[in-house]
Scaffold this motif. Structure first.
Motif, PDB file in Angstrom:
ATOM      1  N   PRO A   1      18.796   6.609  -0.638  1.00 29.67           N
ATOM      2  CA  PRO A   1      17.641   7.040   0.143  1.00 29.67           C
ATOM      3  C   PRO A   1      17.498   6.198   1.405  1.00 29.67           C
ATOM      4  N   SER A   2      16.944   6.787   2.425  1.00 32.83           N
ATOM      5  CA  SER A   2      16.787   6.058   3.683  1.00 32.83           C
ATOM      6  C   SER A   2      15.775   4.931   3.505  1.00 32.83           C
ATOM      7  N   PRO A   3      15.936   3.852   4.284  1.00 33.73           N
ATOM      8  CA  PRO A   3      14.999   2.732   4.200  1.00 33.73           C
ATOM      9  C   PRO A   3      13.556   3.184   4.423  1.00 33.73           C
ATOM     10  N   PHE A   4      13.373   4.228   5.242  1.00 34.49           N
ATOM     11  CA  PHE A   4      12.003   4.703   5.492  1.00 34.49           C
ATOM     12  C   PHE A   4      11.378   5.278   4.230  1.00 34.49           C
ATOM     13  N   ARG A   5      12.190   6.004   3.465  1.00 34.60           N
ATOM     14  CA  ARG A   5      11.650   6.559   2.220  1.00 34.60           C
ATOM     15  C   ARG A   5      11.362   5.454   1.207  1.00 34.60           C
ATOM     16  N   VAL A   6      12.212   4.443   1.216  1.00 32.93           N
ATOM     17  CA  VAL A   6      11.949   3.303   0.330  1.00 32.93           C
ATOM     18  C   VAL A   6      10.655   2.614   0.754  1.00 32.93           C
ATOM     19  N   ALA A   7      10.495   2.429   2.072  1.00 31.59           N
ATOM     20  CA  ALA A   7       9.283   1.791   2.581  1.00 31.59           C
ATOM     21  C   ALA A   7       8.052   2.592   2.183  1.00 31.59           C
ATOM     22  N   GLU A   8       8.190   3.897   2.269  1.00 39.03           N
ATOM     23  CA  GLU A   8       7.103   4.785   1.863  1.00 39.03           C
ATOM     24  C   GLU A   8       6.729   4.528   0.394  1.00 39.03           C
ATOM     25  N   GLN A   9       7.769   4.452  -0.450  1.00 43.06           N
ATOM     26  CA  GLN A   9       7.542   4.193  -1.875  1.00 43.06           C
ATOM     27  C   GLN A   9       6.930   2.817  -2.105  1.00 43.06           C
ATOM     28  N   VAL A  10       7.408   1.839  -1.316  1.00 47.85           N
ATOM     29  CA  VAL A  10       6.824   0.496  -1.429  1.00 47.85           C
ATOM     30  C   VAL A  10       5.330   0.584  -1.160  1.00 47.85           C
ATOM     31  N   GLY A  11       4.972   1.382  -0.145  1.00 49.63           N
ATOM     32  CA  GLY A  11       3.555   1.579   0.180  1.00 49.63           C
ATOM     33  C   GLY A  11       2.807   2.182  -0.998  1.00 49.63           C
ATOM     34  N   ILE A  12       3.398   3.237  -1.580  1.00 45.00           N
ATOM     35  CA  ILE A  12       2.748   3.909  -2.714  1.00 45.00           C
ATOM     36  C   ILE A  12       2.574   2.944  -3.887  1.00 45.00           C
ATOM     37  N   VAL A  13       3.666   2.220  -4.212  1.00 44.19           N
ATOM     38  CA  VAL A  13       3.620   1.264  -5.330  1.00 44.19           C
ATOM     39  C   VAL A  13       2.571   0.193  -5.056  1.00 44.19           C
ATOM     40  N   ALA A  14       2.545  -0.282  -3.802  1.00 43.31           N
ATOM     41  CA  ALA A  14       1.591  -1.346  -3.455  1.00 43.31           C
ATOM     42  C   ALA A  14       0.156  -0.862  -3.610  1.00 43.31           C
ATOM     43  N   THR A  15      -0.140   0.379  -3.149  1.00 47.51           N
ATOM     44  CA  THR A  15      -1.519   0.887  -3.291  1.00 47.51           C
ATOM     45  C   THR A  15      -1.868   1.044  -4.765  1.00 47.51           C
ATOM     46  N   GLN A  16      -0.927   1.541  -5.531  1.00 46.90           N
ATOM     47  CA  GLN A  16      -1.198   1.713  -6.967  1.00 46.90           C
ATOM     48  C   GLN A  16      -1.496   0.379  -7.631  1.00 46.90           C
ATOM     49  N   LEU A  17      -0.677  -0.652  -7.248  1.00 43.63           N
ATOM     50  CA  LEU A  17      -0.897  -1.976  -7.828  1.00 43.63           C
ATOM     51  C   LEU A  17      -2.249  -2.521  -7.404  1.00 43.63           C
ATOM     52  N   ALA A  18      -2.568  -2.319  -6.116  1.00 42.86           N
ATOM     53  CA  ALA A  18      -3.809  -2.880  -5.578  1.00 42.86           C
ATOM     54  C   ALA A  18      -5.031  -2.195  -6.181  1.00 42.86           C
ATOM     55  N   SER A  19      -4.902  -0.903  -6.439  1.00 44.33           N
ATOM     56  CA  SER A  19      -6.059  -0.182  -6.973  1.00 44.33           C
ATOM     57  C   SER A  19      -6.208  -0.403  -8.484  1.00 44.33           C
TER      58      SER A  19
END
Ligand SMILES: Nc1ncnc2c1ncn2[C@@H]1O[C@H](COP(=O)(O)OP(=O)(O)OP(=O)(O)O)[C@@H](O)[C@H]1O
Ligand SMILES: [Mg+2]
Lengths: 308, 264
Positions: A77-95
């Protein structure tokens, strides 16, 4: 510089600063100087900039490969899609959502396992380091175990301790046990004859010799072991989750990988490596506090003292 | 202090036919050592490197039991470090995790506990001041030079006020002037407490300046080749260096050492 040009046929390695353009006849020399200057430039970069540079280069390279379309986006997967997932994972962890609970499970396994390994490893290290029997009979056993791939024991622990958290922290403890034992044993051997003689001349009790000398001498070695061990505990916990199934961050990775959602897998791995790095830094920080006097460790200069 | 002229002086250390061979060593480190140390006297051991001076001192400190012979202190066999003896080793051996003053307090802490050690901190500070380390009480060993570390080690030995001082080249790492100052300081401390001192040194003038008696040793096997009594007035000072007899004693010790070397 013009004089350098006149003598350009003469090989003179001391003239490093001569501009390459004044050396028409020295092709190899010219390249060599260029390499030196480029290397000097990179070496002079401040560390954060240097790290960023390497990261950006890797990401660019990665994105480049994806853009060519030579590799399927599912496989890489492109680094951008990984970054997107990192964002999703981070929000889930934070919430504090479902992922956060899974991460907490894994962190618990790591901490309990590491704690267990500290206690057992230290006691084993004492046994081996302080007694002839331990040295002769127990040490070879551990060397034997150390030589086996410890991951292979994961199914054994799951069979013994079930699919819950216990089999996971036992595995984490098992993985991080050896560096602590080795560190303790090496540390206990670090006391010099002169120091023992000094304590003997002051009629120190065996208790004092241990607590005020041997243990202090052992601390730098023990901490070296702890730093390796804490990272091993992360590996142990996650590996057991892979094999034992059902819980934790490792299970999340396994599920994502089964869906071939590699972007998510990368994002989850990043979280685990941050956990590992954080734990490592905490141990390193403790080490600097406790063994500040150890000149071999990354030295923290004490404040300069006034002189008489 | 010195009472060599008296006939009925009390002998503290008595070393009788002591020989020692380290396991695995061909040559004896010590061979047939006989000497006695009288109460309140100042004795020096001088001899070539490797002749067994440190080994002899270790047997006197009860840290090494000789393969043959007997070491007694006040007619008691020395089998373990006696209470009244303080030893200073050739190497300073300070604990790197303790400040200078905490290193000095170590013997008290080991003997009486940490609480008692705290009550000695003024005394430790005074000792450090007398050896010229006033600004370095809180310094860690890695911040000290070799000579400064040796001076901390001297304070560590003195803090328990031992009656008998065994000193193994205590001033080896000091410059000439500091060394002379420390020599006189040592003499003052020893005289003030009527301590008995055995000093290992490589310096002939130092041995003559401080001692009542100089034991010259020769190597391989380590043995006492000469005993020279130094009859110079006390207290000794820098003036003593100009005393007519001083030079004579120095040559006498030098000759004794030379003979020891010929012997090898
Ligand atoms: N622990 C040991 N094991 C084996 N041999 C030793 C040991 N300590 C000393 N020796 C040997 O015993 C001899 C005497 O050593 P010692 O340290 O007493 O000499 P020294 O007179 O103090 O020398 P220096 O003036 O250099 O300090 C030497 O030949 C040395 O090699
Ligand atoms: Mg010696």
């Amino acid at each position: 510089m013009s004089s350098t040009g006149q003598t350009s046929q003469v090989r003179d390695s001391s003239r490093r600063t001569a501009p390459p353009t004044t050396r028409p006849a020295g092709g190899r020399k010219k390249n060599f100087l260029l390499v030196r200057r480029i290397s000097a430039f990179f070496n002079s970069l401040p560390q954060p900039v240097a790290i960023l540079l390497v990261l950006v280069t890797i990401l660019l390279f990665w994105e480049g490969i994806v853009r060519t379309g030579a590799v399927s986006a599912i496989i890489l997967p492109s680094p951008f899609r990984v970054a997107e997932q990192v964002g999703i994972v981070a929000t889930q962890l934070a919430s504090g959502g479902f992922l956060a609970a899974e991460l907490w499970t894994t962190v618990q396994e790591i901490l309990i396992g590491f704690g267990l390994a500290c206690v057992v490893g230290f006691i084993m290290g004492l046994w081996i380091g302080q007694t002839q029997f331990g040295r002769k009979a127990i040490m070879p056993l551990f060397v034997m175990l150390e030589a086996t791939p410890k991951i292979a024991f994961a199914p054994v622990f799951i069979a013994w301790f079930g699919f819950g958290i216990s089999s996971k922290f036992i595995m984490a403890a098992f993985m991080s046990l050896f560096p602590i034992i080795i560190g303790t044993v090496a540390g206990l051997a670090a006391t010099s004859e002169d120091e023992i003689k000094l304590f003997k001349s002051m009629k120190a009790s065996a208790w004092d010799v241990f607590w005020k000398l041997k243990l202090m001498r052992a601390l730098p070695f023990i901490f070296t072991g702890l730093k390796i061990a804490v990272v091993a505990a992360v590996t142990g916990a996650v590996a057991a989750e892979f094999i034992g199934g059902g819980i934790g961050f490792g299970e999340q990775i396994r599920v994502a990988a089964a869906r071939i959602a590699l972007d998510r897998v990368f994002a989850l791995i990043l979280v685990l490596s941050l956990v590992g790095a954080l734990l490592f830094s905490l141990v390193a920080l403790l080490q600097r506090k406790v063994t500040f006097w150890d000149t071999d460790s990354p030295a923290r200069r004490k404040k300069k003292r006034g002189s008489a | 202090m010195s009472s060599l002229t008296a006939t009925a002086v009390d002998v503290r250390y008595k070393i009788t036919n002591v020989s020692h061979t380290f396991p695995g060593m061909e040559v004896q480190a010590l061979k047939d050592i006989n000497l006695s140390i009288t109460s309140g006297s100042f004795s020096s051991l001088i001899g070539p490197s490797g002749c067994g001076k440190s080994t002899l001192l270790n047997t006197m400190a009860g840290l090494l039991s000789p393969s043959q012979g007997q070491v007694t202190l006040d007619d008691q066999n020395v089998t373990e470090p006696p209470d009244e003896v303080g030893i200073m080793f050739q190497k300073a051996t300070l604990l790197p995790w303790r400040t200078a003053i905490d290193n000095v307090l170590l013997p008290i802490e080991l003997r009486d506990g940490a609480k008692a050690a705290a009550t000695f901190s003024d005394k430790a500070a005074n000792l450090l001041d007398t050896v010229g380390l006033a600004g370095f009480h809180e310094a860690y060993p890695r911040e000290l030079s070799g000579g400064m570390a040796q001076r901390v080690a001297i304070c560590r030995m003195l803090i328990t006020e031992p009656e008998i001082l065994l000193l193994d080249e205590p001033f080896g790492a000091l410059d000439e002037l500091t060394r002379e100052r420390m020599d006189l300081e040592l003499q003052r401390i020893a005289a003030g407490r009527t301590a008995t001192v055995v000093l290992v040194t490589h310096s002939i003038p130092e041995a003559v300046l401080l001692s009542d008696r100089v034991f010259a040793m020769s190597a391989r096997p380590g043995s006492i080749s000469d005993v020279i009594d130094i009859d110079l007035p006390r207290p000794r000072s820098m003036e003593t260096l100009n005393h007519p007899a001083f030079g004579a004693y120095v040559s006498q010790v030098r000759d004794a050492l030379n003979r020891g070397h010929d012997y090898v």
